[in-house]
Design a protein around this motif. Structure first.
Motif, PDB file in Angstrom:
ATOM      1  N   ALA A 171       1.331  14.013  -9.409  1.00 40.33           N
ATOM      2  CA  ALA A 171       1.467  13.753  -7.975  1.00 40.33           C
ATOM      3  C   ALA A 171       2.709  14.422  -7.398  1.00 40.33           C
ATOM      4  O   ALA A 171       2.656  15.012  -6.312  1.00 40.33           O
ATOM      5  CB  ALA A 171       1.503  12.244  -7.726  1.00 40.33           C
ATOM      6  N   ILE A 215       6.201   7.481  -4.964  1.00 47.16           N
ATOM      7  CA  ILE A 215       5.612   7.695  -6.296  1.00 47.16           C
ATOM      8  C   ILE A 215       6.675   7.549  -7.376  1.00 47.16           C
ATOM      9  O   ILE A 215       6.424   6.944  -8.422  1.00 47.16           O
ATOM     10  CB  ILE A 215       4.890   9.050  -6.347  1.00 47.16           C
ATOM     11  CG1 ILE A 215       3.618   8.936  -5.504  1.00 47.16           C
ATOM     12  CG2 ILE A 215       4.564   9.457  -7.777  1.00 47.16           C
ATOM     13  CD1 ILE A 215       2.858  10.188  -5.295  1.00 47.16           C
ATOM     14  N   TYR A 244      -2.800   9.194  -7.376  1.00 50.11           N
ATOM     15  CA  TYR A 244      -1.780   8.544  -8.200  1.00 50.11           C
ATOM     16  C   TYR A 244      -2.142   7.079  -8.442  1.00 50.11           C
ATOM     17  O   TYR A 244      -2.075   6.600  -9.575  1.00 50.11           O
ATOM     18  CB  TYR A 244      -0.393   8.641  -7.554  1.00 50.11           C
ATOM     19  CG  TYR A 244       0.625   7.827  -8.316  1.00 50.11           C
ATOM     20  CD1 TYR A 244       1.132   8.290  -9.530  1.00 50.11           C
ATOM     21  CD2 TYR A 244       1.022   6.571  -7.880  1.00 50.11           C
ATOM     22  CE1 TYR A 244       2.029   7.532 -10.269  1.00 50.11           C
ATOM     23  CE2 TYR A 244       1.924   5.810  -8.615  1.00 50.11           C
ATOM     24  CZ  TYR A 244       2.425   6.296  -9.797  1.00 50.11           C
ATOM     25  OH  TYR A 244       3.291   5.535 -10.536  1.00 50.11           O
TER      26      TYR A 244
END
Length: 186
Positions: free
Chosen positions: A53, A167, A85
């Protein structure tokens, strides 16, 4: 009553017995080695979802600064990178859900997958995810958003940076829980 004859093995019969014993020993050893090779086959490891990602988001950022794709396409790719993700790292089918559906289910998912975090962190992660996805939807489907964001490059780049930070944070929390429980994170 007859007496039992005494058995004195000859040199050749001892040699035959030894040869058979060695043969069976090596045969058993070969079977064991073959079975061990079967169990030692390790499937290829999947790439780390966070790394994939983050690489995708870096690529999107580079494409935006070089203007090699439309802003709508890039915003759609940012949204997809986050959704993929969640699919890969949390086994959550985010790619099949709208932003509102994700927002509705995200709290339960995060509590289940990364327990024992303070409530504020769950709230922050949910808000950030929802905010990024809604901004990406706005850019992707709005007629005027692309013009607005083209004039202010920093706004879109901030969305990409927020996605990267999200993330990174999610990955940090899931790896911390996995390390504490001594399990594989993905």
């Amino acid at each position: 009553i007859t007496s039992i004859p005494e058995f004195y093995p000859s040199f050749f019969s001892l040699q035959t017995i030894m040869m058979l014993a060695i043969f069976f020993f090596f045969f058993a050893l070969i079977l064991i080695i073959r079975n061990d090779k079967k169990t030692l086959i390790i499937p290829p490891s999947l790439p780390d979802p966070a790394e994939v990602a983050l690489e995708k988001l870096d690529s999107i950022k580079n494409n935006y600064t070089t203007a090699s794709a439309t802003l709508r396409d890039l915003a759609s790719q940012v949204s997809l990178a986050i959704r993929v993700y969640y699919c890969d790292a949390y086994n959550f089918p985010a790619d099949d859900r709208t932003e509102k559906e994700i927002k509705k289910e995200l709290e339960d998912l995060l509590i289940k997958k990364i327990p024992a975090l303070p409530r504020e962190i769950y709230t922050s992660l949910m808000f950030t995810t929802s905010n990024i996805l809604s901004q990406c939807e706005l850019i992707t489907f709005s007629e005027v958003a692309e013009e607005e964001y083209q004039q202010e490059q920093s706004r879109f780049l901030k969305i990409v940076e927020d996605a990267k930070n999200l993330i990174s944070d999610l990955d940090k929390y899931i790896k911390k829980v996995s390390f504490t429980l001594n399990i594989s994170p993905h």
